[in-house]
Motif scaffolding. Structure first.
Motif, PDB file in Angstrom:
ATOM      1  N   GLY A 253      39.559 102.296 -23.888  1.00 15.90           N
ATOM      2  CA  GLY A 253      38.476 103.344 -24.484  1.00 15.90           C
ATOM      3  C   GLY A 253      38.685 104.709 -23.859  1.00 15.90           C
ATOM      4  O   GLY A 253      39.421 104.708 -22.921  1.00 15.90           O
ATOM      5  N   LEU A 254      37.787 105.558 -24.516  1.00 13.50           N
ATOM      6  CA  LEU A 254      37.958 106.905 -23.806  1.00 13.50           C
ATOM      7  C   LEU A 254      36.738 107.665 -24.485  1.00 13.50           C
ATOM      8  O   LEU A 254      36.133 107.446 -25.375  1.00 13.50           O
ATOM      9  N   ARG A 255      36.286 108.991 -23.735  1.00  8.05           N
ATOM     10  CA  ARG A 255      35.548 109.768 -24.245  1.00  8.05           C
ATOM     11  C   ARG A 255      36.432 111.111 -24.838  1.00  8.05           C
ATOM     12  O   ARG A 255      37.099 111.609 -24.455  1.00  8.05           O
ATOM     13  N   THR A 256      35.748 111.234 -26.001  1.00 10.28           N
ATOM     14  CA  THR A 256      36.552 112.373 -27.176  1.00 10.28           C
ATOM     15  C   THR A 256      35.668 112.956 -27.784  1.00 10.28           C
ATOM     16  O   THR A 256      34.470 112.750 -27.744  1.00 10.28           O
ATOM     17  N   ARG A 257      36.354 113.704 -28.976  1.00 10.74           N
ATOM     18  CA  ARG A 257      35.486 114.010 -30.162  1.00 10.74           C
ATOM     19  C   ARG A 257      35.999 113.687 -31.371  1.00 10.74           C
ATOM     20  O   ARG A 257      37.284 113.509 -31.463  1.00 10.74           O
ATOM     21  N   ASN A 258      35.188 113.446 -32.197  1.00 12.81           N
ATOM     22  CA  ASN A 258      35.478 112.671 -33.571  1.00 12.81           C
ATOM     23  C   ASN A 258      35.925 113.968 -34.394  1.00 12.81           C
ATOM     24  O   ASN A 258      35.887 115.181 -33.934  1.00 12.81           O
ATOM     25  N   GLU A 259      36.198 113.640 -35.632  1.00 10.22           N
ATOM     26  CA  GLU A 259      36.454 114.687 -36.654  1.00 10.22           C
ATOM     27  C   GLU A 259      35.547 115.694 -36.950  1.00 10.22           C
ATOM     28  O   GLU A 259      35.785 116.769 -37.493  1.00 10.22           O
ATOM     29  N   ASP A 260      33.914 115.499 -36.630  1.00  7.45           N
ATOM     30  CA  ASP A 260      33.112 116.147 -36.888  1.00  7.45           C
ATOM     31  C   ASP A 260      32.679 117.140 -35.607  1.00  7.45           C
ATOM     32  O   ASP A 260      31.712 117.815 -35.512  1.00  7.45           O
ATOM     33  N   ALA A 261      33.739 117.055 -34.668  1.00 10.80           N
ATOM     34  CA  ALA A 261      33.548 117.718 -33.237  1.00 10.80           C
ATOM     35  C   ALA A 261      32.343 117.274 -32.476  1.00 10.80           C
ATOM     36  O   ALA A 261      32.064 118.068 -31.508  1.00 10.80           O
ATOM     37  N   GLU A 262      32.131 116.142 -32.660  1.00 10.93           N
ATOM     38  CA  GLU A 262      30.956 115.339 -31.854  1.00 10.93           C
ATOM     39  C   GLU A 262      31.493 114.710 -30.943  1.00 10.93           C
ATOM     40  O   GLU A 262      32.823 113.945 -30.859  1.00 10.93           O
ATOM     41  N   GLU A 263      30.840 114.925 -29.603  1.00 12.07           N
ATOM     42  CA  GLU A 263      31.357 114.110 -28.492  1.00 12.07           C
ATOM     43  C   GLU A 263      31.060 112.787 -28.384  1.00 12.07           C
ATOM     44  O   GLU A 263      29.798 112.219 -28.598  1.00 12.07           O
ATOM     45  N   ILE A 264      31.866 111.999 -28.176  1.00  6.31           N
ATOM     46  CA  ILE A 264      31.661 110.369 -28.622  1.00  6.31           C
ATOM     47  C   ILE A 264      32.462 109.649 -27.346  1.00  6.31           C
ATOM     48  O   ILE A 264      33.125 110.019 -26.616  1.00  6.31           O
ATOM     49  N   VAL A 265      31.857 108.421 -27.277  1.00 10.35           N
ATOM     50  CA  VAL A 265      32.411 107.366 -26.407  1.00 10.35           C
ATOM     51  C   VAL A 265      32.953 106.207 -27.285  1.00 10.35           C
ATOM     52  O   VAL A 265      32.245 105.533 -27.957  1.00 10.35           O
ATOM     53  N   ALA A 266      34.365 106.149 -27.413  1.00 10.51           N
ATOM     54  CA  ALA A 266      35.037 105.023 -28.244  1.00 10.51           C
ATOM     55  C   ALA A 266      35.627 103.912 -27.392  1.00 10.51           C
ATOM     56  O   ALA A 266      36.314 103.981 -26.243  1.00 10.51           O
ATOM     57  N   SER A 267      35.613 102.807 -27.814  1.00  8.31           N
ATOM     58  CA  SER A 267      36.225 101.577 -27.106  1.00  8.31           C
ATOM     59  C   SER A 267      36.906 100.602 -28.440  1.00  8.31           C
ATOM     60  O   SER A 267      36.615 101.062 -29.573  1.00  8.31           O
ATOM     61  N   PHE A 268      38.075 100.003 -28.117  1.00  9.53           N
ATOM     62  CA  PHE A 268      38.894  99.443 -28.982  1.00  9.53           C
ATOM     63  C   PHE A 268      39.620  98.474 -28.563  1.00  9.53           C
ATOM     64  O   PHE A 268      39.789  98.289 -27.637  1.00  9.53           O
ATOM     65  N   VAL A 279      37.512  99.301 -33.682  1.00  8.72           N
ATOM     66  CA  VAL A 279      37.195 100.576 -32.932  1.00  8.72           C
ATOM     67  C   VAL A 279      35.618 100.833 -33.255  1.00  8.72           C
ATOM     68  O   VAL A 279      35.165 100.507 -34.223  1.00  8.72           O
ATOM     69  N   THR A 280      34.952 101.089 -31.961  1.00  6.30           N
ATOM     70  CA  THR A 280      33.410 101.279 -31.888  1.00  6.30           C
ATOM     71  C   THR A 280      33.052 102.610 -31.488  1.00  6.30           C
ATOM     72  O   THR A 280      34.015 103.120 -30.441  1.00  6.30           O
ATOM     73  N   GLU A 281      32.373 103.341 -31.973  1.00  3.33           N
ATOM     74  CA  GLU A 281      31.967 104.792 -31.601  1.00  3.33           C
ATOM     75  C   GLU A 281      30.505 104.949 -31.277  1.00  3.33           C
ATOM     76  O   GLU A 281      29.822 104.457 -32.189  1.00  3.33           O
ATOM     77  N   GLU A 282      30.189 105.504 -30.222  1.00  5.59           N
ATOM     78  CA  GLU A 282      28.896 105.951 -30.011  1.00  5.59           C
ATOM     79  C   GLU A 282      28.826 107.508 -29.549  1.00  5.59           C
ATOM     80  O   GLU A 282      29.581 107.961 -28.738  1.00  5.59           O
ATOM     81  N   ARG A 283      27.691 108.080 -30.050  1.00  4.26           N
ATOM     82  CA  ARG A 283      27.705 109.652 -29.823  1.00  4.26           C
ATOM     83  C   ARG A 283      26.978 109.680 -28.315  1.00  4.26           C
ATOM     84  O   ARG A 283      26.266 109.020 -27.823  1.00  4.26           O
ATOM     85  N   TRP A 284      27.795 110.438 -27.585  1.00  8.97           N
ATOM     86  CA  TRP A 284      27.601 110.760 -26.301  1.00  8.97           C
ATOM     87  C   TRP A 284      26.217 111.450 -25.859  1.00  8.97           C
ATOM     88  O   TRP A 284      25.474 110.938 -24.944  1.00  8.97           O
ATOM     89  N   ASP A 285      25.714 112.258 -26.779  1.00 10.61           N
ATOM     90  CA  ASP A 285      24.297 112.791 -26.610  1.00 10.61           C
ATOM     91  C   ASP A 285      23.297 111.751 -26.623  1.00 10.61           C
ATOM     92  O   ASP A 285      22.179 111.827 -26.054  1.00 10.61           O
TER      93      ASP A 285
END
Length: 760
Positions: A253-268, A279-285
């Motif tokens: 998993g990692l914390r990064t930004r998606n293609e919409d420049a939103e900060e996300i936390v992803a696990s895979f 892959v699962t993504e959740e918005r950091w905000d």
């Protein structure tokens, strides 16, 4: 004076509060960042476990579809070597009901990768070569003992070239030979008919039920097999950082930004047995939205932590600085000349001690100021006295005049009635009276020479400081009787010191008793130092004069002995024998008479030369031609060496040039006599003007002696260095020409500026 923000209370608050606020801010920041990091780690770990569990379930569901294919793959009659095309077609039709979930069709490939049978949906693929399919190559490489299903990435193998994925089961003979494989295809599309298929509804329903903003499944090339946003199915997401990391690491998993420049936390996690990744993504905000209240609470606590100490420190600073302000105001009053300020402070701490010391200082300043003007006046008088004494003693180097002037001025300044000055002879320890003021001649005769040990100056010269002595304390002597007859009651003995050693003494006396203050004694000590230095300078001047006179006497005696005395002795010898020689041989007598005349003229020239040396100004006053003639005649009289003169008698040069030419000629003639072994010398002086009307003077001294090699003789030998320095001093040019056996010629040429004095 108001300090405002620059005041001490503000500084105290700043000194305590600013570091505290900084530290608390750092603590709050670190705490909040730690909270965010812990939240991130927990979310990643939770989603990672969920994705791994979901991947395992998805692998189990896919295995069920592989099981449906395994029966078809195990039927040997479907392969070319075991049956004919009609048989294979019949077997496929019998299995259609069981394999209908493969909405993309079912195919059978032989061992070479050729499609040998297919259901109606892929009937057009029969006979095609699918050996380049990655899943066919994977099937051939499976273990011969326990065939495992293979799963493909998204490809265009579906009906009419639609995107699809394939699940294949390899078939092997009893001997383990690869016979071929059967493959079922699922269509991949964002269309509703595909998303509502049994495969999508059965397999990916768990993905839809999983929490998170986005859940998607990508194949080994990064293409989307399933996405919670259906319109993205089939899209290539290989450029996304999450997908790239997932395809490389497989799980994490990692914390990064998606293609919409939103900060996300992803696990895979990787689906077991495939190259696919869930892959699962959740918005950091959204994740940290619960922490907003915690952050506000932290800010409130931080503000209270800063505000409460600030109030406490401010109150304390005001209580501490109030006495300091009072001290400051009192100090300002003292600086304005209002002494005697008192500050009442009862804080029982360092501030009270400071106020107490200030009150003492203020009281002492008030006391001191009362006598300050008198002390300043006294000090000014002392400095003026020292300056006056220094001016008096610096006017002369004569000892008598120095001591008399210093004594007279000191008696006046100290308001004494009489005084005397002595010089100390260190060899005999005797004081010699030099001068006295306000005393009788009888005193002068009595005190002319006093042993130091029997005088009042003995103690003062020993300690190097003035002392006061009552006349009644003097030892019984004629001096005491004389002083008492003069009506004197007291005396002050002032040692005259130079470099820590006594060189004399001043004695001041008064006919009435008076107190001599410490300041007056200090002033007299300074006067003694000043006058002592002048006495020492006068003594050194006398010694220098005596030394110079002695040296000059010795030089004159040496010159008279070496020159005039020898010449006169020779003349006397000739004069003694001349009468008898004339009687026997008149011709020889005449020659000797001529020699006598030359000797007397040479002696006269030597005397004139000595007179010139005794009076250096004569060199600048006498004509250069006369000086050179006297020099040549003295040379001939002393050495009997003939000197031919060719002189420009009207050659008038500047004094410094004249002296330089004279000294160079003198040195050259002396060198000729000492070193050249010459028989003849020629001396020439010419003065002219060049074409630019600039005066030119030239002096030449030539001899026919043995000569020398100028290159082998240093410039400091034979007086050459001295002559060259004299020439350079007047901007003249010195040339020396000589060779062994060919004599020597020395030429000095001086060129002046236009309109320079040069008569011809």
């Amino acid at each position: 004076m108001r300090f405002g923000l620059q005041g001490l209370p503000t500084k105290i608050i700043a000194w305590f509060l600013v570091p505290t606020a900084i530290i608390l801010s750092i603590v709050a920041f670190v705490t909040f960042r730690t909270y965010q990091q812990v939240t991130q780690d927990l979310v990643i770990e939770r989603n990672h476990e969920l994705t791994r569990l979901l991947a395992s379930q998805l692998a189990a569901d896919l295995s069920e579809y592989a099981t449906q294919l395994s029966a078809l793959a195990a039927t040997a009659d479907v392969y070319p070597l075991r049956s004919d095309p009609l048989t294979r077609k019949a077997i496929i039709r019998l299995s259609e009901d069981r394999l209908w979930d493969f909405d993309g069709g079912v195919v059978i490939l032989d061992g070479t990768g050729t499609v040998v049978a297919a259901d109606q949906r892929l009937i057009n693929a029969v006979g095609e070569d699918w050996s380049d399919r990655a899943y066919f190559r994977a099937a051939r490489q499976t273990s011969s003992s326990l065939p495992q299903p293979v799963f493909s990435d998204i490809g265009a193998d579906g009906p009419s070239g639609e995107l699809s994925i394939a699940i294949g089961m390899p078939a092997r003979s009893v001997d383990g030979d690869f016979l071929g494989m059967s493959a079922g295809l699922f269509r991949i599309s964002a269309g509703p008919e595909v998303r509502n298929s049994a495969f999508y509804l059965g397999i990916f329903s768990k993905l839809r039920e999983m929490g998170g903003d986005r859940v998607y499944l990508v194949d080994g090339n990064g293409r989307v097999v399933y996405h919670s946003e259906p319109w993205r199915i089939g899209e290539n997401m290989a450029s996304q950082q999450v997908v790239q990391r997932a395809l490389v690491t497989g799980s994490g998993g990692l914390r990064t930004r998606n293609e919409d420049a939103e900060e996300i936390v992803a696990s895979f996690a990787t689906v077991p047995g495939t190259d696919w990744v869930i892959v699962t993504e959740e918005r950091w905000d959204v994740l940290i939205s619960p922490s907003v209240g915690y952050r506000k609470l932290l800010l409130v606590l931080l503000g209270m932590t800063v505000l409460v100490p600030a109030i406490v420190i401010a109150v304390g600073a005001i209580r501490i600085t109030r006495p300091i302000k009072e001290l400051t105001e009192a100090a300002r009053q003292v600086a304005g000349g209002r002494f005697g300020q008192v500050i009442p402070v009862h804080s029982r701490d360092e501030i009270e001690e400071l106020a107490t010391q200030f009150n003492r200082m203020s009281a002492r300043l008030e006391e001191s100021y009362a006598t300050l003007e008198q002390r300043v006046a006294n000090r000014t008088r002392e400095l003026a006295t020292l300056n006056n004494i220094a001016a008096v003693v610096s006017r002369s180097l004569q000892l008598d005049e120095i001591l008399h002037s210093a004594l007279t001025r000191t008696v006046e300044i100290m308001e004494m009635d009489a005084g005397s000055a002595y010089r100390l002879d260190e060899r005999t320890s005797t004081l010699t009276l030099i001068t006295h003021v306000g005393l009788s001649e009888r005193f002068g005769r009595t005190a002319a020479h006093l042993p130091l040990s029997q005088s009042a100056a003995a103690e003062s010269t020993r300690v190097g400081y003035p002392i006061v002595v009552p006349i009644s304390d003097y030892a019984e002597s004629e001096l005491k009787e004389v002083l008492q007859d003069e009506g004197l009651q007291m005396a002050v003995s002032v040692p005259l010191m130079s470099k820590g050693h006594p060189v004399g003494a001043l004695s001041l006396a008064s006919r009435t008793w008076r107190e001599v203050t410490a300041d007056e004694l200090s002033l007299l000590a300074a006067i003694g130092q000043q006058v002592g230095l002048a006495v020492e300078n006068a003594r050194l001047y006398e010694q220098a004069e005596e030394t110079a006179v002695t040296a000059e006497r010795h030089r004159l005696a040496r010159d008279l002995h070496d020159a005039v005395t020898q010449t006169l002795f020779s003349a006397s010898m000739i004069a003694d024998v001349l009468p008898r020689l004339w009687e026997r041989n008149p011709q020889e007598g005449y020659r000797r008479l001529e020699e006598l005349r030359q000797l007397t003229r040479g002696a006269l020239a030597e005397m004139r030369t000595l007179l010139v040396e005794l009076r250096p100004s004569a060199l600048a006053e006498a004509p250069l031609a006369d000086l050179l003639r006297q020099l040549s005649e003295a040379m001939m009289a002393r050495t009997r060496l003939p000197v031919d003169l060719t002189l420009n008698v009207d050659c008038d040069l500047p004094p410094d040039v004249k002296v330089a030419f004279y000294r160079i000629a003198q040195e050259a003639l002396n060198n000729t006599y000492k070193h050249a072994v010459a028989e003849h010398v020629a001396l020439t002086l010419r003065c002219t003007r060049d074409k630019h009307d600039q005066p030119v003077a030239e002096l030449r001294i030539c001899d026919d002696g043995r000569g020398f090699d100028p290159t082998a003789v240093g410039p400091t030998h034979l007086g050459l260095g001295i002559m060259r320095e004299r020439a350079e001093a007047v901007s003249a040019e010195l040339q020396v020409e000589s060779a062994p056996g060919e004599g020597t010629e020395i030429a000095v040429q001086w060129q002046g500026k236009p309109n320079s004095p040069l008569a011809m």
